[in-house]
Design an enzyme around this catalytic site. Structure first.
Site, PDB file in Angstrom:
ATOM      1  N   PHE A 217     -11.735  -8.212  -4.950  1.00  0.00           N
ATOM      2  CA  PHE A 217     -10.718  -7.170  -4.965  1.00  0.00           C
ATOM      3  C   PHE A 217     -10.006  -7.114  -6.299  1.00  0.00           C
ATOM      4  CE2 PHE A 217     -10.487  -8.323  -0.252  1.00  0.00           C
ATOM      5  CZ  PHE A 217     -11.488  -7.435   0.062  1.00  0.00           C
TER       6      PHE A 217
ATOM      7  N   TRP B 299      -6.243   0.022  -3.140  1.00  0.00           N
ATOM      8  CA  TRP B 299      -6.153  -1.110  -4.069  1.00  0.00           C
ATOM      9  C   TRP B 299      -7.129  -2.212  -3.675  1.00  0.00           C
ATOM     10  CZ3 TRP B 299      -4.793  -6.268  -3.246  1.00  0.00           C
ATOM     11  CH2 TRP B 299      -4.553  -7.027  -4.398  1.00  0.00           C
ATOM     12  N   HIS B 300      -7.345  -2.384  -2.380  1.00  0.00           N
ATOM     13  CA  HIS B 300      -8.233  -3.447  -1.925  1.00  0.00           C
ATOM     14  C   HIS B 300      -9.695  -3.146  -2.209  1.00  0.00           C
ATOM     15  CE1 HIS B 300      -4.732  -4.998   0.285  1.00  0.00           C
ATOM     16  NE2 HIS B 300      -5.404  -6.136   0.348  1.00  0.00           N
ATOM     17  N   GLY B 301     -10.060  -1.898  -2.340  1.00  0.00           N
ATOM     18  CA  GLY B 301     -11.454  -1.606  -2.611  1.00  0.00           C
ATOM     19  C   GLY B 301     -11.722  -0.118  -2.691  1.00  0.00           C
TER      20      GLY B 301
ATOM     21  N   CYS C  93      -2.319   1.100  -0.798  1.00  0.00           N
ATOM     22  CA  CYS C  93      -2.569  -0.318  -0.532  1.00  0.00           C
ATOM     23  C   CYS C  93      -4.028  -0.522  -0.118  1.00  0.00           C
ATOM     24  CB  CYS C  93      -1.634  -0.819   0.564  1.00  0.00           C
ATOM     25  SG  CYS C  93      -1.933  -2.516   1.101  1.00  0.00           S
TER      26      CYS C  93
END
Length: 468
Positions: A468, A320-322, A317
């Protein structure tokens, strides 16, 4: 182009609505919606539209192939489809991150690789997850593959949710792609949501952003007051920026007949991190639960396996954001709190006074935002040092140097007032009677006028989740 820009509010969106409602058939409306969505997307960086269209075409063909086959071939096609979408995401989002870390390992040996210059396509994290959920649900026989390429392209490219979510399951909009109703009541309700989201973005998030940016980006060794003020400002900013976008997206959908999923439910009022993730970015939480956590075994294989699954889900998670170790640590931060709550703290939180549980949750979330917002590990550690007072208590230049204007103070107060506490709806605005109706319309009109005035007087600021 963003939802909170002059170009969108005064040119793109009115022209879209006029074109859309002038068409009578669903097929024509779908075509108009798709065309405007592609124009909206290409306004960011036109060449990236080729990547989006390639994703649409390949996933459309893969979905039909999965739907038409049985047994092992279906499973192989699903693997190919998931691999394609993850590879697409990996190439454009994580190549530079991988090369940087590889160079850290081989540079002591006198070798290095050139850093690739790959720009991140808008919304690739979101439309890749849309495609994965679509293929997985077809494989599980939850939905049938859409045989109309225009309808599928609209599902993937619909501009309200294309670049920053919410993550929409195909089953949610499947029927609406071919039949939907638009009424004045629904249009009015959607417009109301849109105005509220716009106000959250420009009147609250953008006003406190200068304070947050001043502390995080231009302050070396922030003092105790500066660090906490900057962190509180960012906590308000990211919620009202992202929730504002999601509310606008849902409102835009309702205006033209689509019901998109709610993405936030007052997350800063949660009394545990577990509860926070039931309220924050709910479409992502549901995606990770259904397509990663449960396939890994969920909580069905004992406590140790549950903890490992939670750790894996939240590390991914964060990633996934960066493409940054800070995001990975942010994910680990939340995963660790979820494990701790599941192991023993959850029982205490249920018995503890609500104020204590709420304070614990807000503090845990805010400390996590340090990792999320800081540009580097060193920057995060510098902020943590300030938060515990290692750089002193305050500076006399605070109000002048960091955008602590009267408007920013008002935005901080209002944001805290409506973001961190649960308030019953005032009786006058409960939707009953003529006075409630008039009061509601007046309130929304004032918000709209104020928001448009702010947009017209400032430079458009991209939404945080655009990156993102």
């Amino acid at each position: 182009m963003t939802f909170a820009s002059i170009e969108f509010l005064f040119y793109f969106f009115p022209l879209f609505l006029a074109s859309y409602f002038s068409a009578k058939s669903i097929t024509t409306r779908n075509t108009i919606f798709l065309a405007f969505s592609l124009v909206f997307y290409s306004a960011g960086y036109t060449p990236h539209i080729l990547i989006l269209l390639a994703s649409v075409a390949i996933n459309f063909l893969l979905a039909r192939a999965i739907d038409d086959r049985d047994g092992a071939p279906r499973q192989r096609l699903l693997v190919y489809g998931v691999a394609f979408n993850l590879l697409l995401l990996g190439i454009f989002k994580y190549t530079g991150f991988l090369v940087e870390n590889l160079n850290g390992l081989i540079e002591p040996l006198g070798a290095s690789l050139p850093l690739p210059r790959i720009s991140l396509p808008l919304g690739i994290s979101f439309y890749s997850f849309h495609a994965i959920s679509y293929l997985a649900d077809i494989y599980k026989r939850k939905v049938r593959a859409n045989r109309d390429p225009a309808q599928f392209a609209l599902y993937m490219c619909m501009f309200p949710q294309l670049v920053a979510g919410p993550i929409v399951r195909y089953a949610t909009v499947a029927k609406q792609l071919s039949q939907r109703r638009t009424t004045m009541g629904r249009f009015s309700a959607g417009a109301r949501l849109f105005v509220i989201g716009l106000a959250w973005k420009v009147l609250i998030a953008d006003e406190v952003a200068r304070l947050a940016d001043g502390v995080f980006d231009t302050t070396t060794h922030p003092t105790f007051v500066e660090a906490w003020l900057g962190l509180y400002a960012y906590t308000v900013q990211i919620y009202f920026d992202f929730a504002g976008y999601s509310t606008m997206a849902v409102g835009l959908g309702v205006m033209v007949g689509f019901v998109l999923p709610r993405n936030f439910r007052v997350p800063y009022t949660a009394h545990s991190i577990t509860d926070f993730w039931r309220r924050w970015h709910m479409s992502l939480s549901a995606f990770l639960r259904d397509y990663l956590y449960i396939p890994l075994g969920g909580n069905r294989r004992g406590e140790l396996r549950t903890y490992l699954n939670l750790s894996a889900v939240f590390l991914l998670c964060g990633l996934w954001h960066g493409a940054s170790w800070n995001f990975v640590i942010w994910g680990a931060h939340h995963g660790a709190f979820l494990i701790i709550e599941r192991a023993f703290l959850g029982r205490w939180l249920k018995r503890a006074p609500g104020v204590m549980a709420h304070l614990y949750t807000v503090l845990a979330v805010m400390l996590g935002w340090v990792w999320f917002r800081a540009d580097s590990l060193g920057g995060a550690m510098d902020m943590f040092s300030g938060l515990i007072g290692l750089h002193g208590f305050s500076r006399a230049s605070l109000a002048l140097g960091f955008g602590l204007t009267p408007l920013a103070i008002a935005a901080l107060v209002v944001g805290g007032f409506i973001g961190f506490f649960r308030w019953p709806r005032w009786r006058a605005l409960a939707g009953q009677g003529a006075f409630a109706t008039v009061a509601d319309y007046v309130f929304i009109a004032v918000l709209m006028l104020a928001s448009v005035a702010w947009v017209g007087g400032t430079t458009a600021t991209p939404f945080l989740y655009y990156r993102f």
